[in-house]
Design a protein around this motif. Structure first.
Motif, PDB file in Angstrom:
ATOM      1  N   LEU A   4       0.742  -1.378   0.092  1.00  0.00           N
ATOM      2  CA  LEU A   4       0.000   0.041  -0.136  1.00  0.00           C
ATOM      3  C   LEU A   4       0.812   1.162   0.126  1.00  0.00           C
ATOM      4  O   LEU A   4       0.519   2.306  -0.407  1.00  0.00           O
ATOM      5  CB  LEU A   4      -0.838  -0.159   1.256  1.00  0.00           C
ATOM      6  N   LEU A   5       1.834   1.219   0.658  1.00  0.00           N
ATOM      7  CA  LEU A   5       2.904   2.263   0.980  1.00  0.00           C
ATOM      8  C   LEU A   5       4.257   2.101   0.264  1.00  0.00           C
ATOM      9  O   LEU A   5       4.920   0.950   0.554  1.00  0.00           O
ATOM     10  CB  LEU A   5       3.098   2.703   2.170  1.00  0.00           C
ATOM     11  N   SER A   6       4.707   2.774  -0.333  1.00  0.00           N
ATOM     12  CA  SER A   6       6.289   2.823  -0.772  1.00  0.00           C
ATOM     13  C   SER A   6       7.025   3.981  -0.096  1.00  0.00           C
ATOM     14  O   SER A   6       6.564   4.942  -0.183  1.00  0.00           O
ATOM     15  CB  SER A   6       6.505   3.323  -2.309  1.00  0.00           C
ATOM     16  N   VAL A   7       8.175   3.464   0.919  1.00  0.00           N
ATOM     17  CA  VAL A   7       8.931   4.280   1.566  1.00  0.00           C
ATOM     18  C   VAL A   7      10.101   4.583   0.771  1.00  0.00           C
ATOM     19  O   VAL A   7      10.887   3.563   0.510  1.00  0.00           O
ATOM     20  CB  VAL A   7       9.219   3.577   2.886  1.00  0.00           C
ATOM     21  N   ILE A   8      10.650   5.728   0.328  1.00  0.00           N
ATOM     22  CA  ILE A   8      11.849   5.821  -0.464  1.00  0.00           C
ATOM     23  C   ILE A   8      12.857   6.720   0.283  1.00  0.00           C
ATOM     24  O   ILE A   8      12.384   7.701   0.661  1.00  0.00           O
ATOM     25  CB  ILE A   8      11.366   6.470  -1.899  1.00  0.00           C
ATOM     26  N   VAL A   9      14.043   5.910   0.537  1.00  0.00           N
ATOM     27  CA  VAL A   9      15.203   6.833   1.123  1.00  0.00           C
ATOM     28  C   VAL A   9      16.275   7.162   0.100  1.00  0.00           C
ATOM     29  O   VAL A   9      17.025   6.153  -0.179  1.00  0.00           O
ATOM     30  CB  VAL A   9      15.556   5.974   2.219  1.00  0.00           C
ATOM     31  N   ARG A  74      14.945  10.930  -6.061  1.00  0.00           N
ATOM     32  CA  ARG A  74      13.688  10.894  -5.672  1.00  0.00           C
ATOM     33  C   ARG A  74      12.847  10.239  -6.950  1.00  0.00           C
ATOM     34  O   ARG A  74      12.113   9.501  -6.897  1.00  0.00           O
ATOM     35  CB  ARG A  74      13.105  12.198  -5.230  1.00  0.00           C
ATOM     36  N   LYS A  75      13.310  10.921  -8.082  1.00  0.00           N
ATOM     37  CA  LYS A  75      12.424  10.263  -9.138  1.00  0.00           C
ATOM     38  C   LYS A  75      13.040   8.741  -9.544  1.00  0.00           C
ATOM     39  O   LYS A  75      12.118   7.910  -9.841  1.00  0.00           O
ATOM     40  CB  LYS A  75      12.869  11.139 -10.579  1.00  0.00           C
ATOM     41  N   VAL A  76      14.138   8.301  -9.364  1.00  0.00           N
ATOM     42  CA  VAL A  76      14.402   7.032  -9.657  1.00  0.00           C
ATOM     43  C   VAL A  76      13.775   5.952  -8.907  1.00  0.00           C
ATOM     44  O   VAL A  76      13.336   5.152  -8.985  1.00  0.00           O
ATOM     45  CB  VAL A  76      16.127   7.136  -9.563  1.00  0.00           C
ATOM     46  N   GLY A  77      14.013   6.378  -7.170  1.00  0.00           N
ATOM     47  CA  GLY A  77      13.168   5.634  -6.372  1.00  0.00           C
ATOM     48  C   GLY A  77      11.547   5.542  -6.741  1.00  0.00           C
ATOM     49  O   GLY A  77      11.064   4.423  -6.490  1.00  0.00           O
ATOM     50  N   PHE A  78      10.981   6.548  -7.212  1.00  0.00           N
ATOM     51  CA  PHE A  78       9.426   6.711  -7.386  1.00  0.00           C
ATOM     52  C   PHE A  78       9.353   5.617  -8.604  1.00  0.00           C
ATOM     53  O   PHE A  78       8.339   5.069  -8.450  1.00  0.00           O
ATOM     54  CB  PHE A  78       9.047   8.073  -7.984  1.00  0.00           C
ATOM     55  N   HIS A  82       5.919   0.830  -5.981  1.00  0.00           N
ATOM     56  CA  HIS A  82       4.440   0.134  -6.478  1.00  0.00           C
ATOM     57  C   HIS A  82       3.590   0.480  -5.700  1.00  0.00           C
ATOM     58  O   HIS A  82       2.362   0.263  -5.835  1.00  0.00           O
ATOM     59  CB  HIS A  82       4.676  -1.419  -6.379  1.00  0.00           C
ATOM     60  N   GLY A  83       3.609   1.220  -4.607  1.00  0.00           N
ATOM     61  CA  GLY A  83       2.692   1.553  -3.777  1.00  0.00           C
ATOM     62  C   GLY A  83       1.599   2.625  -4.149  1.00  0.00           C
ATOM     63  O   GLY A  83       1.882   3.482  -4.940  1.00  0.00           O
ATOM     64  N   LYS A  84       0.422   2.392  -3.975  1.00  0.00           N
ATOM     65  CA  LYS A  84      -0.708   3.465  -3.797  1.00  0.00           C
ATOM     66  C   LYS A  84      -0.095   4.982  -3.353  1.00  0.00           C
ATOM     67  O   LYS A  84      -0.632   5.871  -3.908  1.00  0.00           O
ATOM     68  CB  LYS A  84      -2.051   2.994  -3.227  1.00  0.00           C
ATOM     69  N   TYR A  85       0.590   4.791  -1.999  1.00  0.00           N
ATOM     70  CA  TYR A  85       0.885   6.096  -1.568  1.00  0.00           C
ATOM     71  C   TYR A  85       2.503   6.204  -1.272  1.00  0.00           C
ATOM     72  O   TYR A  85       3.139   4.992  -1.272  1.00  0.00           O
ATOM     73  CB  TYR A  85       0.392   6.152  -0.049  1.00  0.00           C
ATOM     74  N   ILE A  86       3.195   7.380  -1.560  1.00  0.00           N
ATOM     75  CA  ILE A  86       4.508   7.399  -1.464  1.00  0.00           C
ATOM     76  C   ILE A  86       4.889   8.440  -0.170  1.00  0.00           C
ATOM     77  O   ILE A  86       4.218   9.170  -0.016  1.00  0.00           O
ATOM     78  CB  ILE A  86       5.091   8.091  -2.634  1.00  0.00           C
ATOM     79  N   SER A  87       6.026   7.912   0.513  1.00  0.00           N
ATOM     80  CA  SER A  87       6.659   8.575   1.419  1.00  0.00           C
ATOM     81  C   SER A  87       8.222   8.716   1.295  1.00  0.00           C
ATOM     82  O   SER A  87       9.023   7.625   0.915  1.00  0.00           O
ATOM     83  CB  SER A  87       6.454   7.971   2.711  1.00  0.00           C
ATOM     84  N   ARG A 174      -0.226   8.494  -4.915  1.00  0.00           N
ATOM     85  CA  ARG A 174       0.707   8.342  -6.090  1.00  0.00           C
ATOM     86  C   ARG A 174       0.257   8.947  -7.114  1.00  0.00           C
ATOM     87  O   ARG A 174       1.223   9.765  -7.802  1.00  0.00           O
ATOM     88  CB  ARG A 174       0.821   6.699  -6.799  1.00  0.00           C
ATOM     89  N   GLU A 175      -0.744   9.176  -7.704  1.00  0.00           N
ATOM     90  CA  GLU A 175      -1.098   9.879  -9.033  1.00  0.00           C
ATOM     91  C   GLU A 175      -1.084  11.555  -8.553  1.00  0.00           C
ATOM     92  O   GLU A 175      -0.562  12.356  -9.644  1.00  0.00           O
ATOM     93  CB  GLU A 175      -2.522   9.544  -9.391  1.00  0.00           C
ATOM     94  N   ILE A 176      -0.889  11.844  -7.552  1.00  0.00           N
ATOM     95  CA  ILE A 176      -0.657  13.512  -7.063  1.00  0.00           C
ATOM     96  C   ILE A 176       0.710  13.576  -7.255  1.00  0.00           C
ATOM     97  O   ILE A 176       1.214  14.626  -8.131  1.00  0.00           O
ATOM     98  CB  ILE A 176      -1.353  13.684  -5.751  1.00  0.00           C
ATOM     99  N   LEU A 177       1.495  12.989  -6.915  1.00  0.00           N
ATOM    100  CA  LEU A 177       2.993  13.018  -6.643  1.00  0.00           C
ATOM    101  C   LEU A 177       3.413  13.090  -8.153  1.00  0.00           C
ATOM    102  O   LEU A 177       4.282  13.529  -8.560  1.00  0.00           O
ATOM    103  CB  LEU A 177       3.809  11.948  -5.740  1.00  0.00           C
TER     104      LEU A 177
END
Length: 336
Positions: A4-9, A74-78, A82-87, A174-177
């Motif tokens: 549901l959530l993708s956490v990108i560091v 940040r783009k590469v991580g995105f 796969h998540g619906k939401y991104i952090s 996701r679609e907003i970001l």
């Protein structure tokens, strides 16, 4: 079914703090997430630390890339998420154990496009809560237009932004970001969070603001000898121009907020040049500042915004800036 959530560091030379960051994510009470570590060409042991965690946990992946800066990373991580939401989490920061449980609950209950929390600023010497100054709660589009947008960049104490620009204290659908992040100019290396955050907020239909300081932001102090940035003026002017463009694209009447934002930060921009550019004479430094103040968008900001809107200390400095009394301003900076 994906997470549901993708956490990108994004990771760059933070071996001293990286394990604490990752462990704070692993300790979350919310578990329906993937963790993507993007090593942006680190020259220390950060990449090795990332690999060790990826070997241990199947929901952690690592991307190793050449250094391209935070926006590109940040783009590469995105693009690998796969998540619906991104952090996003900065690799030298940590988060509270219940951050994702609480904030994802708000995402799902309210079908929020963005959920925002407060920050705990940790300098190593003291800890201070930095709060969004717009009131907490749910904002639908009507309330966003009526109460929220007018305070985004200019709603806090002493004219600070009502919404903290950082991407890291937010969960974004996701679609907003996607449509903002992937079109962000990679040249932006100052204020890149603001350039993504504010357009995303304008594109949102439902935003939830919570009053809890879940995100622990570590400010690593550096010595004065390393503070000068010869390209800071160019970076800042680029940011203001691009923010202005994004606002115009969305038909957002945010000129006054943006001009105020530009003027308030100009104090720091000019201090950087006058005090810390040791390679040039003071006269040449003042010439650089004079040229900056003549940049059309900065000149328009100084013309449009009343200095009475600023607190006493900044009012004096900005009055000197507006009158181009740069030598007196230099003395004031130097003495303080």
């Amino acid at each position: 079914m994906g997470p549901l959530l993708s956490v990108i560091v994004p990771v760059y030379n933070t071996e001293k703090y990286l394990k604490d960051c990752i462990e704070s994510i692993l300790n979350q009470t919310f578990t329906n997430y993937e963790l993507i570590l993007v090593n942006d060409g680190s020259t220390d042991k950060s990449g090795e630390i990332c690999d060790l965690y990826a070997e241990k946990y199947d929901f952690i992946s690592v991307i190793h890339k050449s250094n391209g800066g935070i926006a590109n990373t940040r783009k590469v991580g995105f693009l690998s998420s796969h998540g619906k939401y991104i952090s996003y989490i900065d690799s030298d920061d940590t988060i509270e154990q219940k951050m994702y449980e609480y904030m994802m609950n708000k995402c799902e209950i309210y079908d929020a496009d963005i959920v925002i929390c407060n920050l705990l600023l940790d300098t190593g010497k003291k800890k201070v809560i930095r709060s969004n100054t717009v009131k907490s709660g749910l904002y639908d589009k009507a309330l966003l237009n009526k109460e929220f947008y007018s305070n985004m960049l200019l709603g806090g104490i002493n004219g600070t932004p009502g919404i903290i620009p950082s991407l890291c204290n937010k969960i974004i659908k996701r679609e907003i970001l996607e449509k903002v992040l992937l079109t962000t100019d990679d040249r932006v290396v100052f204020g890149e969070d603001a350039l993504c955050t504010f357009p995303c907020l304008l594109d949102s239909n439902r935003v939830y603001v919570c009053d809890k300081a879940f995100y622990h932001y570590r400010r690593v102090e550096t010595s004065v000898t390393h503070m000068y940035d010869s390209k800071l003026i160019d970076k800042f002017v680029l940011l203001i121009r691009l923010l202005d463009k994004e606002f115009d694209i969305r038909g957002f009447n945010g000129k006054h907020q943006l001009y105020h934002y530009a003027i308030r930060f100009s104090v720091d921009i000019i201090r950087n040049e006058l005090l810390y550019n040791k390679k040039l004479s003071l006269k040449k430094r003042m010439n650089i500042v004079d040229k900056y103040l003549s940049t059309p968008i900065i000149a328009q900001a100084l013309k449009s915004v009343s200095l009475t809107e600023f607190q006493h200390n900044n009012y004096i400095k900005l009055k000197l800036i507006k009158r181009k009394k740069l030598f007196i301003l230099y003395i004031l900076f130097y003495v303080k």
